[in-house]
Design an enzyme around this catalytic site. Sequence first.
Site, PDB file in Angstrom:
ATOM      1  N   GLU A 178     -55.854 -41.235 -28.654  1.00 47.81           N
ATOM      2  CA  GLU A 178     -57.264 -41.479 -28.362  1.00 47.81           C
ATOM      3  C   GLU A 178     -57.788 -40.292 -27.552  1.00 47.81           C
ATOM      4  OE1 GLU A 178     -59.887 -43.465 -29.023  1.00 47.81           O
ATOM      5  OE2 GLU A 178     -60.872 -42.171 -27.574  1.00 47.81           O
ATOM      6  N   CYS A 218     -50.098 -43.627 -28.860  1.00 49.29           N
ATOM      7  CA  CYS A 218     -51.388 -44.198 -28.480  1.00 49.29           C
ATOM      8  C   CYS A 218     -51.171 -45.560 -27.843  1.00 49.29           C
ATOM      9  CB  CYS A 218     -52.297 -44.341 -29.699  1.00 49.29           C
ATOM     10  SG  CYS A 218     -53.990 -44.820 -29.275  1.00 49.29           S
ATOM     11  N   CYS A 261     -53.346 -49.885 -37.150  1.00 52.56           N
ATOM     12  CA  CYS A 261     -52.999 -48.463 -36.995  1.00 52.56           C
ATOM     13  C   CYS A 261     -51.510 -48.275 -36.738  1.00 52.56           C
ATOM     14  CB  CYS A 261     -53.816 -47.847 -35.860  1.00 52.56           C
ATOM     15  SG  CYS A 261     -53.396 -46.114 -35.575  1.00 52.56           S
ATOM     16  N   CYS A 289     -56.693 -32.094 -39.431  1.00 53.02           N
ATOM     17  CA  CYS A 289     -56.738 -33.335 -38.655  1.00 53.02           C
ATOM     18  C   CYS A 289     -55.654 -33.239 -37.592  1.00 53.02           C
ATOM     19  CB  CYS A 289     -56.480 -34.512 -39.611  1.00 53.02           C
ATOM     20  SG  CYS A 289     -56.334 -36.099 -38.767  1.00 53.02           S
ATOM     21  N   SER A 331     -64.894 -45.385 -34.101  1.00 56.04           N
ATOM     22  CA  SER A 331     -64.078 -46.330 -34.866  1.00 56.04           C
ATOM     23  C   SER A 331     -64.567 -47.731 -34.533  1.00 56.04           C
ATOM     24  CB  SER A 331     -62.609 -46.177 -34.484  1.00 56.04           C
ATOM     25  OG  SER A 331     -62.117 -44.966 -34.992  1.00 56.04           O
TER      26      SER A 331
HETATM   27  N1  SAH Z   1     -58.142 -43.055 -31.527  1.00 55.89           N
HETATM   28  C1  SAH Z   1     -59.177 -42.401 -32.263  1.00 55.89           C
HETATM   29  C2  SAH Z   1     -58.698 -41.282 -33.175  1.00 55.89           C
HETATM   30  C3  SAH Z   1     -57.463 -41.543 -34.009  1.00 55.89           C
HETATM   31  S1  SAH Z   1     -57.605 -42.691 -35.340  1.00 55.89           S
HETATM   32  C4  SAH Z   1     -59.962 -43.417 -33.038  1.00 55.89           C
HETATM   33  O1  SAH Z   1     -59.590 -44.583 -33.045  1.00 55.89           O
HETATM   34  O2  SAH Z   1     -60.997 -43.089 -33.587  1.00 55.89           O
HETATM   35  C5  SAH Z   1     -58.571 -41.889 -36.559  1.00 55.89           C
HETATM   36  C6  SAH Z   1     -59.179 -42.860 -37.554  1.00 55.89           C
HETATM   37  O3  SAH Z   1     -58.165 -43.430 -38.410  1.00 55.89           O
HETATM   38  C7  SAH Z   1     -59.852 -44.025 -36.874  1.00 55.89           C
HETATM   39  O4  SAH Z   1     -61.093 -44.315 -37.437  1.00 55.89           O
HETATM   40  C8  SAH Z   1     -58.859 -45.117 -37.100  1.00 55.89           C
HETATM   41  O5  SAH Z   1     -59.434 -46.351 -36.919  1.00 55.89           O
HETATM   42  C9  SAH Z   1     -58.413 -44.804 -38.505  1.00 55.89           C
HETATM   43  N2  SAH Z   1     -57.239 -45.558 -38.949  1.00 55.89           N
HETATM   44  C10 SAH Z   1     -56.216 -45.997 -38.203  1.00 55.89           C
HETATM   45  N3  SAH Z   1     -55.349 -46.702 -38.946  1.00 55.89           N
HETATM   46  C11 SAH Z   1     -55.822 -46.707 -40.203  1.00 55.89           C
HETATM   47  C12 SAH Z   1     -55.357 -47.273 -41.432  1.00 55.89           C
HETATM   48  N4  SAH Z   1     -54.221 -47.958 -41.497  1.00 55.89           N
HETATM   49  N5  SAH Z   1     -56.108 -47.094 -42.532  1.00 55.89           N
HETATM   50  C13 SAH Z   1     -57.256 -46.377 -42.473  1.00 55.89           C
HETATM   51  N6  SAH Z   1     -57.742 -45.817 -41.349  1.00 55.89           N
HETATM   52  C14 SAH Z   1     -57.026 -45.975 -40.217  1.00 55.89           C
END
Ligand code: SAH
Length: 357
Positions: A166, A116, A123, A109, A216
């Site tokens: 992102e 971000c 997040c 990953c 997401s």
């Molecule tokens: N910005 C991109 C990629 C990074 S986040 C995106 O949003 O898809 C990768 C994944 O982790 C996303 O689905 C995001 O929503 C999730 N994520 C972020 N914070 C989280 C949390 N506290 N618990 C579970 N998943 C989370």
Amino acid sequence: METLTQTTDLLGLDREQLAATLAPILDRPFRVEQIYQALYARAVPDLSGMTDLSKDLRAKLAERFHIGLPEITERRLASDGTCKYLFKLHDGATIEAVDIPDRGRRTFCISSQAGCALACSFCVTGYWGAGRNLTAGEIVGQVLAIRADRGLPMEGLNIVFMGMGEPLHNLSNVKAALDILTEWISPHRITVSTVGILPGLEEMAAWERRPNLAISLHAADDAQRSGIMPINRTWPLADLMAVLRRYPLEKGRKITIEYILIRDLNDSVRDADRLVRLLSGLRAKVNLIPINPDRVLGDRMVPPDDETVDRFQERLRQKGLIATVRRRRGDDVSAACGQLRAFGRDPRGVRARTGAR
Ligand code: SAH
């Protein structure tokens, strides 16, 4: 190492760029391919390790070039085998990546930005604030550095862009990194995860070799989604869904819809029904992710109990959707998704004098 700042980084260059960069030095054109393979297929960490080149040539190369692998400053191995890496980049920016072994599979990953700007309320990366885009070399470099550390070949790896940042806000560098990685790893084994930046999705739709796409989503209603993801005000659900419906998918492929379950916020049967309606007609599979709580997110960002998660999943399945629940990995090292962050930082990337943990 002292000359590192004066020399040119070779990492991230594709074949053509490498050929052009090395032209003044190389005696024979086939050396470009040797160096390309050493950089990416063998993950050689420095030029002196390119032992298929003469000593003379290696010395000449080292005068002008280096391999800018990110430096591993911390490595945390969880009891389930998941390993979280903290990398320091040449300008001091820190990023994280995770190596997730899972039975026969192996997934890295990786991050696309050092921070971000999206500020999603669930997040941790968003909580710490924006950071710069990573270069193609820094993106590929994460993969190479973990491989070098673990002694792994490129073949057989799965890559997910679910670390910090992102990817669609840094699409040209992500694309350049993908062009290199996909020489060894099928695009079917690579997933780009995004909140759904529409111009970026349109651009990806036109790519010849497309990685898997994960969206997401996290809410099936504009008010709810805008409440936890500010970007939804710029690209609301109807527009996002319209682009996804047009998105070209190869036979048998589906778009992954990521849906974080947050207690009392988006976890009701009514929410599940709304999600079913929103996704109707889309070739999608849903990945339910009980939120990973973190103290910076506050007390309301907690997962539902197991029965609520099961009920939500069951409801989607009854209505014909493929729905899985993501298992938590690497809990004891905060490697769980959304918890990737540099240690010892204050919000908005200001470096703290004492560690933040
Ligand atoms: N910005 C991109 C990629 C990074 S986040 C995106 O949003 O898809 C990768 C994944 O982790 C996303 O689905 C995001 O929503 C999730 N994520 C972020 N914070 C989280 C949390 N506290 N618990 C579970 N998943 C989370």
